[in-house]
Design a protein around this motif. Sequence first.
Motif, PDB file in Angstrom:
ATOM      1  N   ALA A 144      -5.969  -3.768   9.427  1.00  0.00           N
ATOM      2  CA  ALA A 144      -5.172  -2.553   9.209  1.00  0.00           C
ATOM      3  C   ALA A 144      -3.957  -2.446  10.123  1.00  0.00           C
ATOM      4  N   PRO A 145      -4.077  -2.642  11.455  1.00  0.00           N
ATOM      5  CA  PRO A 145      -2.883  -2.524  12.308  1.00  0.00           C
ATOM      6  C   PRO A 145      -2.022  -3.780  12.351  1.00  0.00           C
ATOM      7  N   ALA A 158      -9.711   1.291   5.787  1.00  0.00           N
ATOM      8  CA  ALA A 158      -8.713   0.455   6.457  1.00  0.00           C
ATOM      9  C   ALA A 158      -7.355   0.567   5.758  1.00  0.00           C
ATOM     10  N   ALA A 159      -7.359   0.649   4.423  1.00  0.00           N
ATOM     11  CA  ALA A 159      -6.096   0.785   3.687  1.00  0.00           C
ATOM     12  C   ALA A 159      -5.413   2.109   4.020  1.00  0.00           C
ATOM     13  N   LEU A 200      -1.127   5.072   7.228  1.00  0.00           N
ATOM     14  CA  LEU A 200      -0.776   6.021   8.292  1.00  0.00           C
ATOM     15  C   LEU A 200      -0.055   5.318   9.444  1.00  0.00           C
ATOM     16  N   LEU A 201      -0.543   4.146   9.822  1.00  0.00           N
ATOM     17  CA  LEU A 201       0.096   3.402  10.901  1.00  0.00           C
ATOM     18  C   LEU A 201       1.506   2.969  10.515  1.00  0.00           C
ATOM     19  N   ARG A 235       7.385   3.541  11.114  1.00  0.00           N
ATOM     20  CA  ARG A 235       8.717   3.827  10.566  1.00  0.00           C
ATOM     21  C   ARG A 235       9.368   4.994  11.296  1.00  0.00           C
ATOM     22  N   GLN A 236       8.586   6.035  11.563  1.00  0.00           N
ATOM     23  CA  GLN A 236       9.133   7.183  12.281  1.00  0.00           C
ATOM     24  C   GLN A 236       9.568   6.797  13.682  1.00  0.00           C
ATOM     25  N   LEU A 237       8.743   5.998  14.369  1.00  0.00           N
ATOM     26  CA  LEU A 237       9.094   5.572  15.716  1.00  0.00           C
ATOM     27  C   LEU A 237      10.317   4.671  15.702  1.00  0.00           C
ATOM     28  N   ARG A 238      10.395   3.768  14.711  1.00  0.00           N
ATOM     29  CA  ARG A 238      11.552   2.889  14.621  1.00  0.00           C
ATOM     30  C   ARG A 238      12.823   3.692  14.358  1.00  0.00           C
ATOM     31  N   THR A 239      12.724   4.700  13.492  1.00  0.00           N
ATOM     32  CA  THR A 239      13.886   5.549  13.229  1.00  0.00           C
ATOM     33  C   THR A 239      14.297   6.308  14.482  1.00  0.00           C
TER      34      THR A 239
END
Length: 360
Positions: free
Chosen positions: A52-53, A99-100, A105-106, A111-115
Amino acid sequence: MPDRHRDARERRQRLLRWLPAAVIGCAVVIDVFVPTSVNVFPLLAAAPGVAAPLLSLRGTIATGVAANLAGLVLVEVEREPARGDLVPFTSLVLLTVVAAVLNVLLARDRRQLRTSREVAAAVQRAVLPDPPRRVGRLSVASRYEVAHEEAAIGGDLFAVHETPHGVRILLADVRGKGLQAVRTVNVLLGAFREACDHQPDLPGVVRQLENRVQEGAARATGAEAEAFATAVVAELPPGRSELRVANRGHEPPLLVHAGTARALEPAVPALPLGLGLLGGDGVPVDRFDLPVGATLVLFTDGIDEARDERGAFFDPAPVLSRPLPPDPETVLDTLLTAALRHTGGHLHDDAALLAVTRLE
């Protein structure tokens, strides 16, 4: 040079992507080669969670399907499937679904952190443009290394200006992060630019910076009302080799020359900018010789407070105490590469670095 560390991180990430497959393979090997009966379904069930991660949504689901197929093959080889096998296989399916969901969610959080990081980096570049490659008699290089754990805008800054009184240099570290730090950074950069044009001596520049930080804090509320900044303000007068340095509670800069790196310690400690009311009115100024070919290296605490996995701090002086070309770009690349190697490839706090080499 720091690209080597990014390449190393990418190689490690590529290796980690094989971990879910390794978990399934380990379960198969144990089931086949261990003579006693061992239940490997818990190991197979762990594979989707490991994926998953590390993998995409498709890869996570594929890992769950592969784990189910591996379990089915192992049962078929050993014995006839029984009704009791429904429980472990149903658990595998449910864990794959979980896991999916976790993977989705991860991925959204990444994406939010990268933005956030991209926005922070864009604002940082707009607020803190790179100085010219040459200013007066000095060759100039700068770096701003953003911590991978942080998405907030940092408070590190640097500036180099040529004035009728010589080349003047500022490197500072504002307390805090985010908008409060950006406002103080803007105050300091504007005040430094104004002081360079109007103040005839280095103490005058420092006093003007001190006054602007105090004025900004007096108008602010909350944490911004307690703003202060450690700083090094330096000056190389025209036609002279005497470097004048006013250190306001900051890490001492390094003078790199002839294979050695020497810390330019202040003779009298001084409080950071913004806390001048707690000390005296004087501005201590230290004087050092800056020969032709020597490089002055300034950095914020993201460098000398960088730690390795054992908690040991990074010491930049030994890294630069060797023959290096009189080139500020090479000096900063050497320093930053060593700091990243010390910490395992990434810094835990933002770091601003500035190096100037006297050309003539």
